[in-house]
Enzyme design. Structure first.
Site, PDB file in Angstrom:
ATOM      1  N   ARG A 185      36.029  41.260  34.975  1.00  0.00           N
ATOM      2  CA  ARG A 185      36.370  41.593  36.376  1.00  0.00           C
ATOM      3  C   ARG A 185      35.374  42.545  37.054  1.00  0.00           C
ATOM      4  NH1 ARG A 185      38.406  38.292  34.878  1.00  0.00           N
ATOM      5  NH2 ARG A 185      40.580  37.757  34.754  1.00  0.00           N
ATOM      6  N   GLU A 215      42.495  46.311  39.911  1.00  0.00           N
ATOM      7  CA  GLU A 215      41.513  45.217  40.022  1.00  0.00           C
ATOM      8  C   GLU A 215      41.380  44.850  41.503  1.00  0.00           C
ATOM      9  OE1 GLU A 215      42.419  41.745  37.555  1.00  0.00           O
ATOM     10  OE2 GLU A 215      41.830  40.448  39.222  1.00  0.00           O
ATOM     11  N   SER A 265      46.794  39.531  39.653  1.00  0.00           N
ATOM     12  CA  SER A 265      46.898  40.769  38.871  1.00  0.00           C
ATOM     13  C   SER A 265      46.398  41.954  39.684  1.00  0.00           C
ATOM     14  CB  SER A 265      46.059  40.666  37.596  1.00  0.00           C
ATOM     15  OG  SER A 265      46.652  39.730  36.736  1.00  0.00           O
TER      16      SER A 265
HETATM   17  C1  LIG Z   1      48.073  33.479  42.813  1.00  0.00           C
HETATM   18  C2  LIG Z   1      46.809  34.172  42.369  1.00  0.00           C
HETATM   19  C3  LIG Z   1      46.288  33.916  41.099  1.00  0.00           C
HETATM   20  C4  LIG Z   1      45.109  34.557  40.676  1.00  0.00           C
HETATM   21  N1  LIG Z   1      44.622  34.289  39.421  1.00  0.00           N
HETATM   22  C5  LIG Z   1      43.459  34.864  39.017  1.00  0.00           C
HETATM   23  C6  LIG Z   1      42.918  34.594  37.716  1.00  0.00           C
HETATM   24  O1  LIG Z   1      43.482  33.835  36.918  1.00  0.00           O
HETATM   25  N2  LIG Z   1      41.744  35.197  37.376  1.00  0.00           N
HETATM   26  C7  LIG Z   1      41.077  36.016  38.229  1.00  0.00           C
HETATM   27  O2  LIG Z   1      39.999  36.524  37.875  1.00  0.00           O
HETATM   28  N3  LIG Z   1      41.573  36.298  39.460  1.00  0.00           N
HETATM   29  C8  LIG Z   1      42.735  35.749  39.873  1.00  0.00           C
HETATM   30  N4  LIG Z   1      43.243  36.038  41.129  1.00  0.00           N
HETATM   31  C9  LIG Z   1      42.506  36.971  42.003  1.00  0.00           C
HETATM   32  C10 LIG Z   1      41.482  36.291  42.951  1.00  0.00           C
HETATM   33  O3  LIG Z   1      41.878  34.973  43.271  1.00  0.00           O
HETATM   34  C11 LIG Z   1      40.056  36.266  42.374  1.00  0.00           C
HETATM   35  O4  LIG Z   1      39.570  37.572  42.122  1.00  0.00           O
HETATM   36  C12 LIG Z   1      39.073  35.556  43.335  1.00  0.00           C
HETATM   37  O5  LIG Z   1      37.839  35.416  42.695  1.00  0.00           O
HETATM   38  C13 LIG Z   1      38.872  36.335  44.651  1.00  0.00           C
HETATM   39  O6  LIG Z   1      38.186  35.456  45.544  1.00  0.00           O
HETATM   40  P1  LIG Z   1      38.369  35.615  47.137  1.00  0.00           P
HETATM   41  O7  LIG Z   1      37.460  34.631  47.775  1.00  0.00           O
HETATM   42  O8  LIG Z   1      39.795  35.516  47.504  1.00  0.00           O
HETATM   43  O9  LIG Z   1      37.840  37.088  47.331  1.00  0.00           O
HETATM   44  P2  LIG Z   1      38.423  38.200  48.335  1.00  0.00           P
HETATM   45  O10 LIG Z   1      39.770  38.608  47.850  1.00  0.00           O
HETATM   46  O11 LIG Z   1      38.310  37.728  49.724  1.00  0.00           O
HETATM   47  O12 LIG Z   1      37.397  39.352  48.056  1.00  0.00           O
HETATM   48  C14 LIG Z   1      37.349  39.990  46.786  1.00  0.00           C
HETATM   49  C15 LIG Z   1      36.076  40.855  46.735  1.00  0.00           C
HETATM   50  O13 LIG Z   1      34.944  39.967  46.704  1.00  0.00           O
HETATM   51  C16 LIG Z   1      34.058  40.269  47.771  1.00  0.00           C
HETATM   52  N5  LIG Z   1      33.473  39.016  48.257  1.00  0.00           N
HETATM   53  C17 LIG Z   1      34.135  37.877  48.567  1.00  0.00           C
HETATM   54  N6  LIG Z   1      33.269  36.934  48.959  1.00  0.00           N
HETATM   55  C18 LIG Z   1      32.032  37.481  48.920  1.00  0.00           C
HETATM   56  C19 LIG Z   1      30.722  37.012  49.237  1.00  0.00           C
HETATM   57  N7  LIG Z   1      30.498  35.769  49.695  1.00  0.00           N
HETATM   58  N8  LIG Z   1      29.674  37.875  49.080  1.00  0.00           N
HETATM   59  C20 LIG Z   1      29.874  39.132  48.618  1.00  0.00           C
HETATM   60  N9  LIG Z   1      31.100  39.631  48.313  1.00  0.00           N
HETATM   61  C21 LIG Z   1      32.168  38.820  48.459  1.00  0.00           C
HETATM   62  C22 LIG Z   1      34.936  40.934  48.838  1.00  0.00           C
HETATM   63  O14 LIG Z   1      34.177  41.739  49.711  1.00  0.00           O
HETATM   64  C23 LIG Z   1      35.918  41.730  47.980  1.00  0.00           C
HETATM   65  O15 LIG Z   1      35.355  42.971  47.589  1.00  0.00           O
HETATM   66  C24 LIG Z   1      44.437  35.447  41.556  1.00  0.00           C
HETATM   67  C25 LIG Z   1      44.975  35.703  42.826  1.00  0.00           C
HETATM   68  C26 LIG Z   1      46.144  35.076  43.227  1.00  0.00           C
HETATM   69  C27 LIG Z   1      46.690  35.364  44.598  1.00  0.00           C
END
Ligand SMILES: Cc1cc2nc3c(=O)[nH]c(=O)nc-3n(C[C@H](O)[C@H](O)[C@H](O)COP(=O)(O)OP(=O)(O)OC[C@H]3O[C@@H](n4cnc5c(N)ncnc54)[C@H](O)[C@@H]3O)c2cc1C
Length: 306
Positions: free
Chosen positions: A169, A295, A225
């Site tokens: 992470r 996280e 999480s």
């Molecule tokens: C139902 C559910 C299940 C999940 N299961 C998992 C799992 O199994 N494993 C896991 O690791 N996570 C899980 N997550 C958490 C999440 O989905 C992941 O961390 C995912 O990778 C976040 O992607 P996002 O596009 O939504 O990022 P965001 O939430 O929009 O952003 C997260 C961070 O990434 C940065 N960011 C996003 N895009 C960019 C970019 N293009 N350039 C630079 N920085 C960027 C943002 O600024 C922020 O700091 C889950 C979440 C939910 C709601």
């Protein structure tokens, strides 16, 4: 209202609908730029002294109730290209992880099944090294070849995955004084290394979805999480043992189904969620002497980590 300098820029846009928690006030400016306009957009923000946030599908963020007093670059609707290039899949940073999972399966490659239930983007997955728990090899690091990113006032560059230091992470992208602070990922290349049998890939994908349905509260707004595992022990174990399942502040509730998830029961505010996070941290610290570390990324307000 003064004219905005870019056609893809909007003012005072509520952000809650762009997060899986459905929480957060408005962005002063929200942009969905084509990749070629990104350097000019960042230069504009820099010249105006505007802080910049990047939002993928908002599935791992807690946005302050007061909103974000700067520029938010929203990628969920842009940078959507996805194609095979030899032994790689090239994906725009806004591509959703389930879509990436399906694209790899359609090409006959396994290893991407776990992305099917993670509701983030490629950019968010790289930034967070999305995947399974600590010690499990199924994560973004295992698949990523390199990324394309843009730093403020610089040209786009390609960076090898090894230089992003992806661990459980974490990535160097998260370091506020690191070499990639403020970088915007616009795309990534993923290795197609494990040819797989179509039926086996389908079976594994279905299993991932079924496991999630069984273990995770998928019917309410959450952000997955909330805390990282500490010393290899899942945070849910400590939170559950501290008797916190179902504990509630306002409309924010420690999920009765999965102790490391916080559900929005309807109208939870960021203040409710933040207070609940602090309560859980304090209870686990007092009961077990374990320091939990979020996280989830807090954005705006008195955020500790953006
Ligand atoms: C139902 C559910 C299940 C999940 N299961 C998992 C799992 O199994 N494993 C896991 O690791 N996570 C899980 N997550 C958490 C999440 O989905 C992941 O961390 C995912 O990778 C976040 O992607 P996002 O596009 O939504 O990022 P965001 O939430 O929009 O952003 C997260 C961070 O990434 C940065 N960011 C996003 N895009 C960019 C970019 N293009 N350039 C630079 N920085 C960027 C943002 O600024 C922020 O700091 C889950 C979440 C939910 C709601």
């Amino acid at each position: 209202m003064a004219d905005l300098p870019f056609p893809f820029l909007r003012e005072n846009v509520p952000l809650a609908p762009f997060t899986t928690w459905r929480i957060g006030g408005p962005a002063r400016y929200l942009a969905e730029p084509p990749a070629e306009s990104l350097p000019a957009l960042l230069a504009w923000a820099c010249a105006g002294g505007l802080p910049v946030w990047i939002l993928g599908r908002g599935s791992n963020v807690l946005i302050d109730d007061a909103g974000l007093p700067g520029l938010v670059i929203l990628t969920r609707n842009i940078w959507q290209e996805i194609r095979r290039e030899g032994d790689f899949i090239v994906a725009g940073a806004g591509v959703s992880l389930p879509r990436l999972s399906k694209a790899a399966a359609a090409e006959g490659f396994s290893g991407y099944e776990f992305y099917i239930g993670i509701p983030g983007t490629v950019g968010g997955a790289v930034f967070m090294n999305a995947g399974f728990g600590p010690g499990d090899p199924r994560d973004t690091r295992a698949l990523l070849e390199d990324v394309e990113l843009v730093r403020p006032c610089e040209e786009a560059v390609r960076v090898a995955a090894a230089n992003l230091h992806l661990t459980y992470r974490r990535s160097v992208l998260q370091e506020p004084s690191g070499p990639f602070a403020g970088a915007v990922i616009t795309g990534a290349r993923f290795r197609l290394a494990q040819p797989g049998d179509a039926a086996a890939i389908r079976g594994e994908t279905r299993k991932h979805l079924a496991d999630r349905k069984r273990k995770q509260p998928l019917t309410r707004p959450t952000a997955g999480s909330v805390f990282r595992a500490s010393d290899g022990v899942p945070a849910a174990v400590h939170i559950d043992r501290a008797g916190l399942k179902g504990f509630r502040i306002g409309d924010a509730c420690v999920s009765p189904k999965h102790a490391n998830w916080i559900e929005n029961l309807g109208s939870a505010s960021a203040a409710d969620v933040r207070a609940l996070i602090r309560h859980v941290e304090d209870a686990v610290q007092t009961t077990f002497g374990v320091t939990l570390e979020p996280e989830v990324r807090e954005m705006g307000g008195c955020a500790r980590r953006e």
